[in-house]
Design an enzyme around this catalytic site. Structure first.
Site, mmCIF file in Angstrom:
data_model
loop_
_atom_site.group_PDB
_atom_site.id
_atom_site.type_symbol
_atom_site.label_atom_id
_atom_site.label_comp_id
_atom_site.label_asym_id
_atom_site.label_seq_id
_atom_site.Cartn_x
_atom_site.Cartn_y
_atom_site.Cartn_z
ATOM 1 N N CYS A 29 63.256 62.874 46.139
ATOM 2 C CA CYS A 29 64.186 63.034 44.925
ATOM 3 C C CYS A 29 64.515 64.857 45.522
ATOM 4 C CB CYS A 29 63.884 63.219 43.849
ATOM 5 S SG CYS A 29 64.069 62.088 43.153
ATOM 6 N N HIS A 61 63.299 44.036 43.486
ATOM 7 C CA HIS A 61 61.604 43.586 43.987
ATOM 8 C C HIS A 61 61.205 42.311 43.729
ATOM 9 C CE1 HIS A 61 61.084 43.312 39.741
ATOM 10 N NE2 HIS A 61 60.255 42.778 39.829
#
EC number: 4.2.1.20
Length: 397
Positions: A62, A86
């Site tokens: 980030c 996922h």
């Protein structure tokens, strides 16, 4: 019944199913154990993960939301996987197992629709017929995913009984499988349910943590202080945790949905606020009424709206190896907005729960040097209508 693998995690897990399903579970366990030792199966699975699903997924640092703190925050980008979450990892593994057992049909249940989409795409790819049970309420909440499933040839069956949500879809899917297991494989969508599903799903998701470990060592030269993942049934979390369980310096943090607040009773946090019982083929903590009926769970994110939790999470909680916390709808929504605005990534509302807890850790100790990894388990395209309606009602847009 004797099993090849241990069906329990401490006191949790087991195989609490009608006798008629025992042969199907035994066959599944045998197929899984032999497949795990078969280099050809592993090569086929790895090829699909790499060249169809797009693994390994990125580990993104980030750039902006950690400004003014000593936290370094990475996101494991499962949102970049084909299918959007996922879920794709383990359904490819299960679909290959189904073919290995000579099955021609897939039965699945879905809440947010992500597992349904994953089941549909794996079935389309591998030439299997697919029928998906979905609570009627979720069919309304998740219309884009319903259409995706149908585009890929799946039959979507709305379930109107009970609360018309995920738990009812699970019941209907199991009922169907009881009568069709000779030709059909039940593609369970999370690391819960009767043995061997919790173990199979963990093993078919564990590349999340394996990749994360290699990537963070390459980028930072050390393991993270904590890995953080949202927990509904718990498959993305156990996939992230599995390779770190023996790394005792790495904190494992699972984030349950706090809904409108734990005190309101409208949440989906059975691990910390439920009682142990037997449901969905396993012994695990669950949300129950005083007289032991399964209670409605609630979350802003359909994918976390599940009244129980996988048995390995229950075990990790009972031993203290993992910590489980909860995040409310409002906190998850704030995290969702923060990531969109400051990093240009639209996360799933499920994943936003994990992100919200990481942001909380960061804000509570801005001076603390900490290296955190959040499993960004899915992308938020499916949630933009939900978020739009909430923000519009609040007058924010």
């Amino acid at each position: 019944m004797t099993t090849l693998l241990n069906p329990y995690f401490g006191e949790f897990g087991g195989m609490y199913v009608p006798q008629i399903l025992m042969p199907a579970l035994r066959q599944l366990e045998e197929a899984f154990v032999s497949a795990q030792k078969d280099p050809e199966f592993q090569a086929q699975f790895n090829d699909l993960l790499k060249n169809y699903a797009g693994r390994p997924t990125a580990l993104t640092k980030c750039q902006n939301i950690t400004a003014g703190t000593n936290t370094t925050l990475y996101l494991k980008r499962e949102d970049l996987l084909h299918g959007g979450a996922h879920k794709t990892n383990q359904v490819l593994g299960q679909a290959l197992l189904a073919k290995r057992m000579g099955k021609t049909e897939i039965i699945a249940e879905t809440g947010a629709g992500q597992h349904g989409v994953a089941s549909a795409l794996a079935s389309a790819l591998l030439g299997l017929k697919c029928r998906i049970y979905m609570g009627a309420k979720d069919v309304e909440r998740q219309s884009p995913n319903v259409f995706r499933m149908r585009l890929m040839g799946a039959e979507v069956i709305p379930v109107h009984s009970g609360s018309a949500t995920l738990k009812d879809a699970c019941n209907e899917a199991l009922r169907d499988w009881s009568g069709s297991y000779e030709t059909a494989h039940y593609m369970l969508g999370t690391a819960a349910g009767p043995h061997p599903y919790p173990t199979i799903v963990r093993e078919f998701q564990r590349m999340i943590g394996e990749e994360t470990k290699a990537q963070i060592l390459e980028r930072e030269g050390r393991l993270p202080d904590a890995v953080i993942a949202c927990v509904g049934g718990g498959s993305n979390a156990i996939g992230m945790f599995a390779d770190f369980i023996n790394e005792t310096n790495v904190g494992l943090i699972g984030v349950e949905p706090g809904g409108h607040g734990i005190e309101t009773g409208e949440h989906g946090a059975p691990l910390k606020h439920g009682r142990v019982g037997i449901y969905f083929g396993m012994k695990a903590p669950m949300m129950q009424t005083e007289d032991g009926q399964i209670e409605e769970s609630y979350s802003i994110s359909a994918g976390l709206d599940f009244p129980s939790v996988g048995p390995q999470h229950a075990y990790l909680n009972s031993t203290g190896r993992a910590d489980y916390v909860s995040i409310t709808d409002d906190e998850a929504l704030e995290a969702f907005k923060t990531l969109c605005l400051h990093e240009g990534i639209i996360p799933a509302l499920e994943s936003s729960h994990a992100l919200a807890h990481a942001l909380k850790m960061m804000r509570e100790n801005p001076d603390k040097e900490q290296l955190l990894v959040v499993n960004l388990s899915g992308r938020g395209d499916k949630d933009i209508f939900t978020v739009h309606d909430i923000l519009k009602a609040r007058g924010e847009i």
